[in-house]
Design an enzyme around this catalytic site. Structure first.
Site, PDB file in Angstrom:
ATOM      1  N   ASP A  73      78.962   9.235  58.928  1.00 61.79           N
ATOM      2  CA  ASP A  73      80.374   8.987  58.640  1.00 61.79           C
ATOM      3  C   ASP A  73      80.401   8.031  57.464  1.00 61.79           C
ATOM      4  OD1 ASP A  73      83.055   9.772  59.409  1.00 61.79           O
ATOM      5  OD2 ASP A  73      83.400   7.641  59.622  1.00 61.79           O
ATOM      6  N   ARG A 185      74.109   6.314  51.388  1.00 59.57           N
ATOM      7  CA  ARG A 185      73.493   7.330  52.268  1.00 59.57           C
ATOM      8  C   ARG A 185      71.972   7.206  52.245  1.00 59.57           C
ATOM      9  NH1 ARG A 185      76.461  10.850  50.640  1.00 59.57           N
ATOM     10  NH2 ARG A 185      77.921  10.573  52.353  1.00 59.57           N
TER      11      ARG A 185
END
Ligand code: ITT
Length: 200
Positions: A73, A185
């Site tokens: 997320d 990420r």
């Protein structure tokens, strides 16, 4: 725990999946997207934090498949506008609104913001849900400032407006390889990988 046959990554976002595959290419366990695994599911992301939403996604797919499942997320936090769009990044101005419009809208909302007032970051939380009920999470961020116009055609989403002063360019101007080395990420995946290695 025995080495798992595969790991499912619970995302429907193909751009994220491309980055994830590149970062995890040497783990030695096949990583399947929802599409690869033939999982069709519409998960309601009703958490209030990136952590809650990542756990909701990972748990839902782990419960459906019995496989170790990871989920991401992520989003853009812009300080000048109270950390919007945050967990609503994908839904900002509506899911079907183009990123050209979303990005221009953020630039417009920052028309009076100067210098440091334009600070912003990408945040990524990766959750891992294990079949025995254990949950692991890892968070990564990349700091920058919102640019005055879109720059770069690499990446996806808000990449053309997050200018990273250290590198003198937006994440949308970086190659995927370079972005993955320093991105939210990339950092979160490296950390979750380390945590998983300790128990697998
Ligand atoms: P899944 O839930 O299926 O994984 P999603 O796109 O709905 O896909 P999120 O709810 O996590 O995922 O929303 C993340 C949004 O944040 C994404 O759609 C982009 O708008 C933005 N975002 C996240 N990482 C980004 C990145 O690396 N570069 C640019 N924008 C990013």
């Amino acid at each position: 725990m025995n080495k798992p046959e595969k790991i499912i990554f619970a995302t429907g976002n193909e751009d994220k999946m491309k980055e994830i595959r590149m970062i995890l290419k040497d783990v030695g366990i096949p990583i399947e997207s929802l599409k690869d695994a033939g999982v069709e599911v519409d998960i309601v992301e009703d958490g209030k934090t990136f952590e809650e939403n990542a756990i909701i996604k990972a748990k839902a797919v782990m419960e459906m498949t019995g496989c170790i499942t990871l989920a991401d997320d992520s989003g853009l936090e812009v300080d000048y506008i109270n950390k919007e769009p945050g967990i609503y990044s994908a839904r900002y101005l509506g899911r079907d609104t183009s990123y050209e419009e979303k990005n221009q809208n953020i630039i417009d909302r920052l028309k009076d913001a100067k210098g440091d007032e334009r600070s912003a970051r990408f945040v990524c939380v990766i959750a891992a849900a294990l079949p025995d009920g254990r949950i692991l999470t890892a968070r990564g961020t990349i700091e920058g400032v919102i640019g005055y116009e879109e720059k770069g055609h690499n990446g996806f989403g808000y990449d053309p407006i997050l200018y990273v002063p250290e590198y003198g360019m937006t994440t949308g101007e970086m190659t995927m390889e370079d972005k993955n080395k320093i991105s939210h990420r990339g950092k979160a995946l490296t950390e979750i990988r380390r945590k998983l290695k300790e128990i697998l």
